[in-house]
Design an enzyme around this catalytic site. Structure first.
Site, PDB file in Angstrom:
ATOM      1  N   GLU A 144       0.910  -1.073  -0.160  1.00 56.88           N
ATOM      2  CA  GLU A 144      -0.024   0.012  -0.142  1.00 56.88           C
ATOM      3  C   GLU A 144       0.867   1.338  -0.043  1.00 56.88           C
ATOM      4  OE1 GLU A 144      -2.422   2.801  -0.289  1.00 56.88           O
ATOM      5  OE2 GLU A 144      -3.405   0.637  -0.151  1.00 56.88           O
ATOM      6  N   ASP A 171       5.585   2.680  -4.197  1.00 55.01           N
ATOM      7  CA  ASP A 171       5.013   3.073  -5.591  1.00 55.01           C
ATOM      8  C   ASP A 171       4.961   1.821  -6.499  1.00 55.01           C
ATOM      9  OD1 ASP A 171       3.756   5.585  -7.269  1.00 55.01           O
ATOM     10  OD2 ASP A 171       5.078   4.366  -8.630  1.00 55.01           O
ATOM     11  N   ASP A 188      -5.947  -4.387  -7.454  1.00 55.92           N
ATOM     12  CA  ASP A 188      -7.257  -4.062  -6.800  1.00 55.92           C
ATOM     13  C   ASP A 188      -7.191  -2.439  -7.032  1.00 55.92           C
ATOM     14  OD1 ASP A 188     -10.100  -4.209  -6.276  1.00 55.92           O
ATOM     15  OD2 ASP A 188      -9.494  -3.819  -4.263  1.00 55.92           O
ATOM     16  N   CYS A 241     -14.002  -1.853  -7.648  1.00 51.91           N
ATOM     17  CA  CYS A 241     -15.128  -1.912  -7.108  1.00 51.91           C
ATOM     18  C   CYS A 241     -16.051  -0.795  -7.948  1.00 51.91           C
ATOM     19  CB  CYS A 241     -15.227  -1.700  -5.700  1.00 51.91           C
ATOM     20  SG  CYS A 241     -14.521   0.320  -5.421  1.00 51.91           S
TER      21      CYS A 241
END
Length: 471
Positions: A144, A171, A188, A241
């Site tokens: 992350e 990154d 994701d 999403c």
């Protein structure tokens, strides 16, 4: 007709899934969101819980009728389950379908990268699937880039307890030097969030066609930046999403044509069939509220066909941790149920699963590592002072320290940071357990206990005993 939805979004949704399916979704977006959890197969909860149903594509996924106060459930803090939307679990289902293909011909542990991993739902799902199939012979890098979110990811990974997870904060371009290193990369990617409209009214207000285009460009940059790190023949799982084709199918088509990959989504359910309610798109799968019990999710899988230049023989650079041997190492190893290597830095001791110790040291020397393996503690006056994460590890040997099995009220007091008195238990370090699952440690002084539970994980809300429930 659903309120608060912009006309541009309505058009995009109908383009993506058709007018009839979009009508169902519009109605569902005004309804209540479902509640689901995914059980940790390495941490059994005693007793019988009243589940509302099983998530069709997740063997450990469970629906609940209502959303309880998870904060007031000690099993939540013990890592016995992860609160995750059922549609989000579909990505783990796709991963399980491609896992046999990845295992073929591997003479080393699998290397998996969850690129945009916070807060950790998909990471813990992948870890559970990998442990079931591979035992401890895998390494899952959960990354992350945003610092605060990376800290949440590291904490959630520690609570889940799998020592084969390494958490990094880099990154996507930072992985390019690991040429062809990963067998699977899950991306994701950050998106316009259309799939969260039922839960997040702010997401509805912030949606715009311009933002969709910005997200599409950012998603392509992310995929392109990390692409060199995927092995030729490796699998790239792309998910969002959101619903629109610009961030979904068009990006998968771009990855295939520009970066060099073959879309394999349509073939991964051969012989089984696509789960009911899941829509097959041109290149992937779309989960839409109203058609499934869950929020919005898109997922596709590709195999890398582009040639990947070898980075040559791997050389593990000297990392930040030094190996420990002898009596101290033996003392630490006695706390674990699997073979581990013991390393330390400035007195802090952690262990690395022996099967993937080399891989973890390699990552440590190349990336911004937040955590890996399992934190064990530090020696003070010849005694190992246990780290809080030790109690939560899947490979922690539960008889390594004396246990104090407590009731739910005492467990919540401990998690809240309240003073405990355990006069009927031995002095020294104790593992506080609830339902036979460790929560953390205290040092028992007889008249009181010094808590070793980390402040950042403590329950902050006032504990109303009337709200305590075993759901």
């Amino acid at each position: 007709m659903s309120v608060g939805l912009k006309e541009g979004f309505r058009k995009y949704l109908e383009e993506a899934i058709g007018h009839e399916n979009a009508s169902v979704a519009f109605s569902a977006l005004d309804g209540p969101a479902s509640v689901s959890v995914r059980l940790n197969p390495g941490k059994d909860m005693p007793g019988t819980r009243q589940w509302a149903g099983i998530v069709p594509w997740s063997p450990q996924g469970r629906f609940l009728d209502v959303r309880p106060a998870f904060t007031l459930d000690p099993f939540f803090h013990a890592g016995a389950y992860y609160v995750q939307d059922s549609s989000s679990m579909f990505v783990g289902h796709v991963f399980r379908r491609i896992l046999p293909r990845i295992l073929e011909g591997k003479g080393r542990p699998l290397r998996i990268l969850d690129l945009c991993a916070s807060p950790g739902g998909k990471t813990t799902d992948l870890a559970a699937s990998l442990r079931e199939v591979c035992g401890g012979a895998f390494m899952l890098v959960a990354n992350e880039v945003v610092g605060q979110r990376a800290s949440v990811l590291a904490s959630n990974a520690a609570v889940w307890g799998d020592p084969c997870i390494a958490v990094t904060s880099d990154d996507p371009s930072g992985f390019a030097s690991l040429t062809g290193w990963f067998d699977v990369i899950l991306a994701d990617v950050p998106c316009s969030g259309e799939g969260m409209f039922r839960k997040d009214m702010q997401a509805r207000e912030q949606w715009s066609e311009d933002n969709v285009r910005l997200c599409q460009a950012r998603q392509r940059r992310i995929a392109g930046d990390v692409w060199p790190a995927l092995a030729e023949g490796g699998v790239f799982i792309y998910s969002t999403c959101t619903f629109n084709r610009y961030e979904n199918d068009e990006n998968v088509e771009w990855i295939s044509g520009t970066l060099g990959a073959e879309v394999i989504s349509s073939g991964i359910f051969s012989g089984e069939g696509i789960p009911e309610g899941v829509l097959e798109t041109d290149h992937g799968f779309s989960l839409v509220p109203g058609l499934v019990t869950g929020e919005g999710q898109y997922c596709a899988a590709l195999v890398k066909t582009a040639e990947t230049k070898s980075g040559g023989r791997e050389k593990v650079a000297k990392g930040r941790f030094d190996s420990i041997h002898g009596k101290d190492a033996s003392c630490v190893k006695d706390c674990f149920t699997e073979e581990v290597d013991v390393v330390s830095k400035d007195g802090f001791i952690k262990v690395l699963p022996q099967a993937v110790s080399r891989e973890m040291l390699h990552i440590e020397s190349r990336l911004h590592l937040l955590s890996s393996g399992c934190a064990a503690g530090e020696f003070k006056k010849g005694v190992l002072v246990p780290d809080p994460d030790l109690a939560l590890s899947l490979i922690f040997r539960h008889d390594a320290y004396p246990k104090a099995d407590v009731d739910i009220g005492t467990a919540l007091s401990y998690l809240h940071g309240d003073q405990l008195v355990l006069r009927d238990h031995p002095a020294g370090y104790l593992a506080i357990c609830y339902g036979n699952l460790p929560l953390g440690f205290v040092k028992n002084l007889g008249s009181r206990c010094n808590s070793l539970y980390p402040r950042g994980r403590r329950i902050r809300m006032d504990i109303d005993k009337n709200r305590i429930q075993d759901f």
